[in-house]
Enzyme design. Structure first.
Site, PDB file in Angstrom:
ATOM      1  N   LYS A 106      29.781  50.039  58.015  1.00  0.00           N
ATOM      2  CA  LYS A 106      28.459  49.016  58.218  1.00  0.00           C
ATOM      3  C   LYS A 106      27.967  50.074  59.093  1.00  0.00           C
ATOM      4  O   LYS A 106      28.870  50.562  60.230  1.00  0.00           O
ATOM      5  CB  LYS A 106      28.634  48.147  58.691  1.00  0.00           C
ATOM      6  N   SER A 154      25.496  45.461  44.297  1.00  0.00           N
ATOM      7  CA  SER A 154      25.813  47.109  44.858  1.00  0.00           C
ATOM      8  C   SER A 154      26.623  47.802  43.352  1.00  0.00           C
ATOM      9  O   SER A 154      26.692  48.724  43.927  1.00  0.00           O
ATOM     10  CB  SER A 154      26.159  46.942  46.020  1.00  0.00           C
ATOM     11  N   LYS A 189      35.308  41.695  52.281  1.00  0.00           N
ATOM     12  CA  LYS A 189      34.030  40.712  51.592  1.00  0.00           C
ATOM     13  C   LYS A 189      35.758  41.616  50.092  1.00  0.00           C
ATOM     14  O   LYS A 189      35.140  40.556  48.710  1.00  0.00           O
ATOM     15  CB  LYS A 189      33.219  41.796  51.605  1.00  0.00           C
ATOM     16  N   THR A 216      22.670  38.405  47.082  1.00  0.00           N
ATOM     17  CA  THR A 216      23.464  37.583  47.238  1.00  0.00           C
ATOM     18  C   THR A 216      23.059  35.932  47.216  1.00  0.00           C
ATOM     19  O   THR A 216      23.820  35.956  48.289  1.00  0.00           O
ATOM     20  CB  THR A 216      22.538  38.314  49.318  1.00  0.00           C
TER      21      THR A 216
HETATM   22  N1  GLU Z   1      24.419  44.159  53.666  1.00  0.00           N
HETATM   23  C1  GLU Z   1      25.461  43.323  52.772  1.00  0.00           C
HETATM   24  C2  GLU Z   1      26.702  42.783  53.182  1.00  0.00           C
HETATM   25  O1  GLU Z   1      26.186  42.328  54.368  1.00  0.00           O
HETATM   26  C3  GLU Z   1      25.605  44.480  51.138  1.00  0.00           C
HETATM   27  C4  GLU Z   1      26.359  44.993  51.474  1.00  0.00           C
HETATM   28  C5  GLU Z   1      25.702  46.283  50.586  1.00  0.00           C
HETATM   29  O2  GLU Z   1      26.123  45.866  49.242  1.00  0.00           O
HETATM   30  O3  GLU Z   1      27.291  47.164  50.607  1.00  0.00           O
HETATM   31  O4  GLU Z   1      27.744  42.331  52.246  1.00  0.00           O
END
Ligand code: GLU
Length: 428
Positions: free
Chosen positions: A107, A362, A95, A191
């Site tokens: 994660k 973020s 990502k 998001t």
């Molecule tokens: N939890 C979100 C994702 O799966 C955001 C992750 C983040 O902002 O670090 O993309």
């Protein structure tokens, strides 16, 4: 007929292996990138309000940090497993790479259901998580964020614990914080809005006016809600939204064929995205079984909940009208379903591209924290749309020029970038 059980980590590895093979990646790099570099599995004892002690299982997994500090959310879910967190950490690497931000993939997860804990118990659990990981987290190591069922307040408790231990202020050690406490304007929306920025660009390429389209969505948490809001704002019509009902322990689909009022549904949902069934019925929504969302005659399906939702078993239920599968969730489609989707000519906006708006914002949050200077909301959304559009265009161009499935095109770009970083560092 026995039900196929999907393991998200195996799915993530299959997706990676396929593209690594086509890229002719060397075996060392392949070995390094098809698994996490570091895993921490631990327990957190929490003093509950009634005086008893409960022990919670937790994880923080770092997939790869060749391009920058590991980045990724912490999920709160009663069914969280090490393999789910492994897969999600891997998807975070791709990502960040596909939108070209200087971060790696990580994660976390805590196995519990926040519906069942008081606010004080949740605070102690969040602090316990950070206490245990304090030497592993940090702006230059690994930076958590919210994910399924975790929110800005949880992030702030975690930050406070970290700063207490570290004797200083380190606002960029965690993102998704409340605005005014080091959070970025627009992070809450990012998001979901990012999903629609990408969708808007795809529809433009397909010569389909967004105002003429209809969509059905699974999940009405933070991502689903803001995707639905932006999509409706641009003139699209959401006819159905399915979500989990905590009281009945099952999901329902709320349908209004002339278009759901997203604002109205948001006003009757709980903190975790559950829509109040009785109130929705009183407002004229049909209340259907949860799985109905996928059967609607719409142009766009938006899975915005959990992984393993689009499988060969449910694929025949997808209407022939569906043209786009817009993956707002992480890992909603199983690899054995991809050939069916491609064969039917449905275009996929792959998860780690489609929902990258959250981590992109973020990253903006970290930048703003480092400067200690915060942007106004227009600046955030403008930069976010720019990044998402640029990433989409690169993936789409590669897919069209090489007749690639969109998921494979996104993987090609992301894996190449990470493999290059690994090579430049001399790791493989
Ligand atoms: N939890 C979100 C994702 O799966 C955001 C992750 C983040 O902002 O670090 O993309």
């Amino acid at each position: 007929m026995s039900k196929t059980v999907y393991n998200p980590f195996e799915s993530a590895q299959q997706q990676f292996d396929k593209v690594a093979e086509s890229l002719g990646l060397d075996s060392g790099t392949r070995e390094l990138l098809r698994q996490p570099m570091q895993e921490i599995h631990f327990t957190i004892p929490v003093k509950m309000d009634d005086g008893s002690t409960k022990v919670f299982k937790a994880y923080r997994i770092r997939h790869n940090d060749a391009r920058g500090p590991a980045k990724g959310g912490i999920r709160f879910h009663p069914h969280e497993t090490a393999d789910t967190v492994r897969a999600l950490s891997m998807w975070m690497t791709w990502k960040c790479a596909v939108v070209d931000i200087p971060l790696g993939g990580g994660k976390g997860g805590i196995v519990f259901d926040p519906h069942n804990l008081s606010a004080n118990e949740q605070e102690r659990l969040c602090r316990g998580y950070v206490r245990r990981l304090a030497t592993q987290l940090g702006p230059n190591q690994d930076v958590p964020a919210p994910d399924v069922m975790s929110n800005g307040q949880h992030m702030l408790w975690m930050l406070d614990e970290y700063e207490t231990i570290s004797n200083g202020r380190y606002p960029s050690m965690i993102t998704g914080k409340p605005v005014g406490m080091g959070g970025s304007l627009g992070r809450k929306e990012a998001t979901g809005y990012g999903v629609v920025y990408v969708l808007k660009n795809l529809l433009k390429e397909m010569n389909i006016p967004i105002e003429s389209t209809t969509a059905s969505m699974q999940g009405f948490g933070n991502v689903g809600e803001y995707a639905a809001r932006m999509y409706s704002e641009l003139g699209g019509k959401i006819v159905a939204i399915s979500c989990w009902n905590q009281v009945d322990a099952q999901s329902y689909t709320f349908r209004k064929l002339d278009g759901c009022d997203v604002e109205q549904l948001a006003s009757i949902k709980d903190a975790f995205g559950g829509i109040d069934k009785e109130k929705a019925a009183a407002l004229g929504y049909e209340v259907l079984p949860g799985e109905e969302w996928i059967k609607q005659d719409v142009d766009i399906l938006i899975p915005a909940a959990l992984e393993n939702q689009i499988t060969p078993a449910v694929f025949p239920n997808i209407s022939k009208q569906v043209k786009v599968l817009c993956e707002a969730a992480n890992g909603p489609t199983t690899p054995d379903c991809d050939p069916l989707i491609r064969e039917r000519g449905i275009i996929v906006l792959p998860d780690f591209l489609c929902n990258a708006g959250g981590v992109t914002c973020s990253y903006f949050e970290q930048v703003q924290c480092s400067m200690n200077y915060f942007w106004d909301i227009d600046e955030v959304f403008e930069k976010l749309e720019y990044c998402m559009t640029k990433a989409f265009k690169a993936v789409y161009k590669l897919a069209v020029e090489n007749d690639l499935y969109m998921r494979d095109a996104a993987y090609t770009i992301a894996i190449k970038r990470v493999a290059e970083a690994v090579k430049q560092r001399g790791w493989a």
